[in-house]
Write an enzyme that holds these catalytic residues in place. Structure first.
Site, PDB file in Angstrom:
ATOM      1  CG  HIS A  60      84.651 109.257  72.917  1.00 42.46           C
ATOM      2  ND1 HIS A  60      84.892 108.909  71.608  1.00 42.46           N
ATOM      3  CD2 HIS A  60      83.347 109.622  72.982  1.00 42.46           C
ATOM      4  CE1 HIS A  60      83.781 109.073  70.898  1.00 42.46           C
ATOM      5  NE2 HIS A  60      82.833 109.487  71.716  1.00 42.46           N
ATOM      6  N   PRO A  61      88.240 107.313  74.933  1.00 40.18           N
ATOM      7  CG  PRO A  61      89.883 106.435  73.513  1.00 40.18           C
ATOM      8  CD  PRO A  61      88.385 106.561  73.676  1.00 40.18           C
ATOM      9  CD  GLU A  82      86.741 107.544  65.173  1.00 45.44           C
ATOM     10  OE1 GLU A  82      85.720 107.035  64.664  1.00 45.44           O
ATOM     11  OE2 GLU A  82      86.844 107.796  66.391  1.00 45.44           O
ATOM     12  CB  ILE A 115      88.507 117.067  69.487  1.00 43.55           C
ATOM     13  CG1 ILE A 115      88.842 117.909  68.251  1.00 43.55           C
ATOM     14  CG2 ILE A 115      89.607 116.069  69.783  1.00 43.55           C
ATOM     15  CD1 ILE A 115      90.049 118.812  68.430  1.00 43.55           C
ATOM     16  CB  ALA A 117      91.005 112.937  66.718  1.00 45.06           C
TER      17      ALA A 117
END
Length: 334
Positions: A60-61, A82, A115, A117
């Protein structure tokens, strides 16, 4: 009812863990979305080890950051969708704050903030990030795993939707607006790609610099080590006096904040300004909250004022601070 079969690559797009993807392929094909989600939860929480969790986290970034060039193409596109609500509600200041807190989080826990998002604004994410930052590492590791599964469920839903499958019942989710969000072009993530890269919210010209024009770090010469945890601010003078501020005049209302950060374990501040090819000539001020770092020291804070001339706008200015309880010194680095 026929089953839907997906390959390993498709499941990696849903969750970056190789073991998770392999286990999903072995357990498939699945009759519907609900069956796939049930299998995913069992595999993720009961069969994927810690290494698999960390592998998924690393895919994930950071929130507000563009996916890397090597990221899985489908996963990268989903990440953009997202995060679209967060990026659409971000400002320069909240992006800077998000970058700073992302850096603190990474330093404390060793992985990016996970999270779900989708549909969440930047202020909401910042609030949640700050709340979770106080957690013990073991607690936050579990939180990250739970958030990863939420993301995985949303992406499995997209996977089945792409295959024109409709789940017989809706699984509880916050993803009702994700598909719509993916269609919007709200990519501001290059603001936060790394401590030394940034761009404007609008399409900014490409820069040939590899680091911001002005940087700093602090060394604690009394302890013989970098000074971490010192708050730093960079400001620029904007008064009517073209010659700049005059010694003895306060002019506090004439200083415009460029950025703020906190020194890391190496004593280096985070990003204090945007990446630009041509630095605006003028008078700048870097201030260090030394009193908070050493309440018993002589200086409650330290400010260094310096001028950058028109002929110097393409140069790099590194202004380190050498700090001891009762003195400090500085010099211009290259």
């Amino acid at each position: 009812m026929s089953s839907t079969k997906f390959g390993k690559n498709e499941f990696i797009a849903c969750c970056g863990s190789t073991k998770f993807a392999e286990q999903m392929v072995a357990n498939g094909p699945f009759l519907n979305y609900n069956e796939a989600v049930a299998a995913a939860n069992d595999i993720w929480f009961n069969k994927v080890d810690i290494s698999g969790w960390l592998e998924a986290f690393a895919a994930h970034p950071q929130i507000g950051q563009n996916p890397s060039a090597t990221a899985h193409k489908t996963s990268a596109n989903w990440s953009k969708g997202e995060q679209s609500t967060a990026l659409a509600t971000a400002t320069d200041s909240t992006l800077q704050e998000l970058y700073e807190w992302n850096s603190r989080y990474m330093q404390k826990f060793g992985f990016v903030l996970l999270i779900c998002a989708s549909g969440r604004t930047t202020p909401e994410i910042l609030s949640e990030l700050k709340r979770r930052f106080s957690n013990r590492p073991i607690v936050e590791f579990e939180n990250a795993a739970q958030e990863q599964m939420k993301i995985t469920e949303l992406r499995l839903q997209k996977l089945f939707s792409n295959k024109e499958f409709t789940a017989s019942t809706q699984v509880q989710s916050t993803a009702s607006d994700v598909t719509k969000a993916e269609g919007r072009v709200t990519i501001l993530g290059s603001h936060l790609t790394a401590p030394l890269t940034t761009s404007d919210t609008k399409s900014a010209p490409k820069t040939t610099r590899t680091r911001p024009p002005i940087t700093t770090h602090v060394l604690d010469v009394a302890r013989g080590c970098p000074a971490s945890g010192i708050e730093v601010m960079l400001e620029m003078y904007s008064g009517a006096n073209l010659a700049g501020p005059v010694f003895g005049n306060v002019d506090n209302d004439k200083w415009i904040l460029h950025g703020s950060s906190t020194t890391d374990k190496d004593g280096r501040s985070g990003q204090l300004m945007k990446m630009v090819n041509d630095l605006s000539p003028g008078v700048y001020r870097i201030s260090f909250n030394t009193g908070k770092y050493n309440p018993h020291g002589f200086f409650p804070f330290v400010s260094i004022v310096f001028e950058i001339k028109e002929s110097q706008k393409n140069e790099h200015f590194h202004v380190p601070l050498l700090l001891s309880p009762f003195s400090f010194s500085t010099y211009r680095g290259s």
